[in-house]
Design an enzyme around this catalytic site. Structure first.
Site, short mmCIF file in Angstrom:
data_model
loop_
_atom_site.label_atom_id
_atom_site.label_comp_id
_atom_site.label_asym_id
_atom_site.label_seq_id
_atom_site.Cartn_x
_atom_site.Cartn_y
_atom_site.Cartn_z
N HIS A 37 4.93 0.00 -0.11
CA HIS A 37 5.56 -0.90 0.85
C HIS A 37 4.55 -1.89 1.44
O HIS A 37 3.34 -1.76 1.26
CB HIS A 37 6.22 -0.09 1.99
CG HIS A 37 5.23 0.73 2.76
ND1 HIS A 37 4.87 2.01 2.40
CD2 HIS A 37 4.51 0.46 3.89
CE1 HIS A 37 3.99 2.49 3.26
NE2 HIS A 37 3.74 1.57 4.17
N HIS A 66 0.83 -1.20 0.00
CA HIS A 66 0.00 0.00 0.00
C HIS A 66 0.87 1.25 0.00
O HIS A 66 2.07 1.20 0.26
CB HIS A 66 -0.96 0.02 1.20
CG HIS A 66 -0.25 0.11 2.52
ND1 HIS A 66 0.29 -0.97 3.17
CD2 HIS A 66 0.00 1.19 3.32
CE1 HIS A 66 0.85 -0.58 4.30
NE2 HIS A 66 0.68 0.73 4.42
N ASP A 119 0.98 5.04 1.75
CA ASP A 119 0.38 5.73 2.90
C ASP A 119 -0.41 6.97 2.51
O ASP A 119 -1.46 7.24 3.07
CB ASP A 119 1.48 6.10 3.90
CG ASP A 119 1.98 4.89 4.67
OD1 ASP A 119 1.32 3.83 4.61
OD2 ASP A 119 3.04 4.99 5.31
N ARG A 157 5.46 -9.05 16.99
CA ARG A 157 6.15 -7.85 16.48
C ARG A 157 5.41 -6.60 16.97
O ARG A 157 4.20 -6.47 16.76
CB ARG A 157 6.18 -7.89 14.96
CG ARG A 157 6.82 -6.70 14.24
CD ARG A 157 6.51 -6.85 12.76
NE ARG A 157 7.23 -5.96 11.89
CZ ARG A 157 6.83 -4.75 11.53
NH1 ARG A 157 5.70 -4.25 12.05
NH2 ARG A 157 7.53 -4.03 10.67
#
Length: 284
Positions: free
Chosen positions: A253, A195, A197, A263
């Protein structure tokens, strides 16, 4: 073959499943090991400052924010602008807050600005929950460290991209994220899709990530991947590492799908448009 006919029924389905599982494992191994990925920044050693310039997309051409919008675009990684002590403190805040909720899928968020906390298939307000249940969870020290870290990231972005500090504003959403091995239940849990941002969130001009856990120590998979025409490039997360970049199509990214572990990170976003600015969170 006729002599084995009686054996076909009980063994056909298990054999097909076993073959399919084996085939999937082979395909996954091949993709994982043969995808054209370059490690842009490995998890170690410690890096003071790495800059990677990329040509700007046309996303900023029609905007009026000349003092703020990118003149040149890129990616910056720094390991020394947030102390390990502050990063560990924010990890503790993330764990405490997210322990009160969590999505049904593998991706959960906590936004200290709005109070939004993932809970099952939707969101609840963590501040209302704290008040209703009289939970002593978030202190002024927590918010003070959060603001200190945000200010350090803001200063680094304005310095590296040569922006006047008073022209760049914090914007939403800015949030803690937790990814674990829980199976995705909806498209919102599938964090591994590519996607942009600026397209996804609208107000973003500069995106920053502060990692609160370390690749290969706390989790495997989960690397940050820039999707480039000449091959994908990864940044390997490390506790206290800050990665920031211009938010347009030049920095398409995704996050690599997690293989094991948990994470944690914080997304901190900035805008050139004061209409989309938000204030710092404070103790309620």
């Amino acid at each position: 073959m006729k002599n084995h006919k009686k054996l076909d029924k009980p063994y056909t389905v298990p054999c097909i499943i076993a073959v399919n599982i084996g085939l999937i494992a082979v395909i996954y191994w091949w993709v994982f090991h043969h995808e054209n990925i370059e490690t842009l920044v490995p998890v170690s050693p410690n890096v003071d400052r790495l800059i990677f310039q990329v040509p700007c997309s046309k996303d900023y051409n029609l905007e009026d924010f000349e003092d703020c919008k990118p003149k040149k675009c890129g990616r910056v990684v720094m390991d020394n602008i947030v102390s390990k002590e502050d990063a560990r403190h924010l990890l503790m805040v993330a764990k405490k807050g997210l322990a009160l909720g969590g999505s049904n899928g593998g991706a959960s968020i906590l936004d200290l600005h709005s109070g939004a906390l993932s809970k099952d298939n939707s969101f609840i307000n963590i501040y209302r929950l704290i008040e209703d249940q009289q939970i002593n969870l978030l202190s002024e020290t927590d918010f003070s460290i959060y603001r200190k870290v945000k200010n350090s990231i803001h200063e680094a972005i304005t310095r590296e991209f040569k922006i006047p500090k008073n022209k760049l504003f914090l914007t939403k959403p800015t949030f803690f994220s937790r990814m674990n091995m829980t199976e995705a239940k909806s498209i919102h849990d599938e964090y591994w899709h590519g996607h942009v941002d600026k397209e996804t969130y609208g107000s973003f001009h500069y995106t920053a990530l502060l990692y609160l856990s370390t690749y290969k120590e706390d989790f495997t998979g989960g690397r940050f991947i820039f999707i480039d025409k000449d091959g994908n490039k990864t940044v390997e997360p490390r506790l206290g590492r800050v990665s920031f970049f211009t938010s347009g199509h030049e920095n398409l990214h995704r996050v690599e799908r997690l293989i094991s572990g948990v994470r944690y990170a914080i997304t901190v976003a900035f805008t050139c448009d004061p209409k989309h600015s938000i204030t710092d969170p404070t103790a309620q």
